[in-house]
Design a protein around this motif. Structure first.
Motif, PDB file in Angstrom:
ATOM      1  N   ALA A 169      51.178  20.958 -11.727  1.00 54.24           N
ATOM      2  CA  ALA A 169      51.258  22.414 -11.859  1.00 54.24           C
ATOM      3  C   ALA A 169      51.487  22.816 -13.318  1.00 54.24           C
ATOM      4  CB  ALA A 169      52.388  22.943 -10.978  1.00 54.24           C
ATOM      5  N   HIS A 170      52.253  22.026 -14.052  1.00 57.83           N
ATOM      6  CA  HIS A 170      52.548  22.353 -15.449  1.00 57.83           C
ATOM      7  C   HIS A 170      51.274  22.333 -16.297  1.00 57.83           C
ATOM      8  CE1 HIS A 170      54.952  22.817 -19.030  1.00 57.83           C
ATOM      9  NE2 HIS A 170      54.482  21.704 -19.546  1.00 57.83           N
ATOM     10  N   LYS A 171      50.393  21.391 -16.021  1.00 58.64           N
ATOM     11  CA  LYS A 171      49.128  21.343 -16.754  1.00 58.64           C
ATOM     12  C   LYS A 171      48.311  22.608 -16.506  1.00 58.64           C
ATOM     13  CE  LYS A 171      48.513  16.328 -17.036  1.00 58.64           C
ATOM     14  NZ  LYS A 171      47.638  15.190 -16.663  1.00 58.64           N
ATOM     15  N   LEU A 172      48.296  23.053 -15.248  1.00 56.99           N
ATOM     16  CA  LEU A 172      47.574  24.285 -14.927  1.00 56.99           C
ATOM     17  C   LEU A 172      48.223  25.485 -15.603  1.00 56.99           C
ATOM     18  CD1 LEU A 172      46.945  23.673 -11.126  1.00 56.99           C
ATOM     19  CD2 LEU A 172      45.222  23.687 -12.934  1.00 56.99           C
ATOM     20  N   TYR A 173      49.549  25.490 -15.648  1.00 56.09           N
ATOM     21  CA  TYR A 173      50.285  26.594 -16.271  1.00 56.09           C
ATOM     22  C   TYR A 173      49.945  26.691 -17.760  1.00 56.09           C
ATOM     23  CZ  TYR A 173      54.281  29.536 -17.556  1.00 56.09           C
ATOM     24  OH  TYR A 173      55.078  30.546 -18.030  1.00 56.09           O
ATOM     25  N   LEU A 174      49.884  25.538 -18.421  1.00 58.97           N
ATOM     26  CA  LEU A 174      49.564  25.530 -19.840  1.00 58.97           C
ATOM     27  C   LEU A 174      48.144  26.030 -20.103  1.00 58.97           C
ATOM     28  CD1 LEU A 174      51.185  22.141 -20.958  1.00 58.97           C
ATOM     29  CD2 LEU A 174      52.085  24.456 -21.269  1.00 58.97           C
ATOM     30  N   LYS A 175      47.276  25.879 -19.116  1.00 64.17           N
ATOM     31  CA  LYS A 175      45.901  26.376 -19.229  1.00 64.17           C
ATOM     32  C   LYS A 175      45.780  27.821 -18.748  1.00 64.17           C
ATOM     33  CE  LYS A 175      43.850  21.794 -18.633  1.00 64.17           C
ATOM     34  NZ  LYS A 175      43.000  20.917 -17.765  1.00 64.17           N
ATOM     35  N   LYS A 176      46.925  28.435 -18.436  1.00 66.54           N
ATOM     36  CA  LYS A 176      47.021  29.835 -17.985  1.00 66.54           C
ATOM     37  C   LYS A 176      46.424  30.070 -16.598  1.00 66.54           C
ATOM     38  CE  LYS A 176      47.260  31.696 -22.666  1.00 66.54           C
ATOM     39  NZ  LYS A 176      46.750  32.720 -23.625  1.00 66.54           N
ATOM     40  N   HIS A 177      46.388  28.998 -15.803  1.00 66.39           N
ATOM     41  CA  HIS A 177      46.002  29.150 -14.393  1.00 66.39           C
ATOM     42  C   HIS A 177      47.293  29.389 -13.596  1.00 66.39           C
ATOM     43  CE1 HIS A 177      42.022  28.035 -15.528  1.00 66.39           C
ATOM     44  NE2 HIS A 177      42.311  26.749 -15.754  1.00 66.39           N
ATOM     45  N   TYR A 178      47.908  30.536 -13.817  1.00 69.68           N
ATOM     46  CA  TYR A 178      49.254  30.781 -13.316  1.00 69.68           C
ATOM     47  C   TYR A 178      49.331  30.803 -11.792  1.00 69.68           C
ATOM     48  CZ  TYR A 178      49.974  32.132 -18.179  1.00 69.68           C
ATOM     49  OH  TYR A 178      50.034  32.138 -19.549  1.00 69.68           O
ATOM     50  N   TYR A 179      48.357  31.432 -11.160  1.00 75.01           N
ATOM     51  CA  TYR A 179      48.413  31.516  -9.697  1.00 75.01           C
ATOM     52  C   TYR A 179      48.309  30.135  -9.068  1.00 75.01           C
ATOM     53  CZ  TYR A 179      47.154  32.313  -4.866  1.00 75.01           C
ATOM     54  OH  TYR A 179      47.121  32.268  -3.500  1.00 75.01           O
ATOM     55  N   ARG A 180      47.370  29.329  -9.532  1.00 73.44           N
ATOM     56  CA  ARG A 180      47.198  27.986  -8.974  1.00 73.44           C
ATOM     57  C   ARG A 180      48.442  27.139  -9.212  1.00 73.44           C
ATOM     58  NH1 ARG A 180      41.873  25.687 -11.491  1.00 73.44           N
ATOM     59  NH2 ARG A 180      42.481  23.870 -10.218  1.00 73.44           N
TER      60      ARG A 180
END
Length: 220
Positions: A42-53
């Motif tokens: 989830a942190h990798k997605l967050y860093l890519k600004k995929h906040y909902y996912r």
């Protein structure tokens, strides 16, 4: 490859810090194992600004494991969450290496801040069951936070904190990260009570002497 590196590392961490583990396969039954693995994704997605996912993964993981780690948190290597149910780690929390958290620990905010709202936890820190660390301050390296403590301000390195609100009861240059005993800690409340009892006993002796002296004056 990164997944297998994480698995190998987590097996070593859990076997080192949990005396209850009897076999390597038990690691895969630990809620913290799955919670931290899902956090990494989830942190990798967050860093890519995929906040909902990212939040979707963290919330599903929280429902399954009882451990809620916001995908925005920054976590180093060697985090060990023992039992884990009720653990909450906020969005702007920063956790160093070789940190141990017990069940019910909250690394949260006070609700009155913006930006950096959650604590920064240094390396080799142990936080006991039910402890609440609230606010954007720092817990220094090699610290121990006693079970049930509420910490609301900076804690310098090599310190032991207990109580509500948390008070520093030990501070020196000795590393404490290898001492995982979260129960046998100094009790500042009991210390205060003992001091009050001693003071009361001294005052009683003094009052008794004064009363006898006064009586001798009245009846020479």
């Amino acid at each position: 490859m990164e997944f297998f590196k994480y698995v190998k590392q987590e097996i070593a961490v859990i076997k080192d810090r949990d005396p209850a583990i009897k076999s390597t396969m038990e690691v895969f039954l630990y809620p913290s194992f799955h919670a931290i693995l899902k956090y990494r994704k989830a942190h990798k997605l967050y860093l890519k600004k995929h906040y909902y996912r990212a939040r979707r993964i963290s919330q599903k993981t929280a429902r399954k494991t009882g451990i809620e780690i916001h995908p925005g948190a920054q976590i180093g290597e060697g985090l060990f969450i023992d039992h884990g149910h009720g653990v909450v780690i906020g969005e702007t929390a920063i956790i160093g290496d070789n940190v141990t958290l017990y069940q019910g620990v909250t690394l949260g905010g006070t609700g009155k801040e913006s930006g950096k709202r959650h604590p920064t936890v240094g390396n080799n820190v142990l936080i006991g069951a039910g402890a609440k660390v609230l606010g954007s301050f720092t817990i220094g390296d090699n610290c121990k936070i006693g079970a049930g403590s509420v910490v609301l301000e900076n804690v310098p390195p090599n310190s032991t904190v207990v109580g509500v609100p948390g008070k520093i009861v030990i501070q020196n240059d000795v590393r404490v990260n290898d001492d995982l005993d979260q129960v046998h800690l100094p009790d500042p409340v009991q210390t205060e009570m003992d001091d009050l009892k001693s003071e009361n006993a001294r005052l009683r002796v003094r009052l008794d002497k004064l009363e006898k002296a006064l009586e001798s004056v009245k009846n020479p």
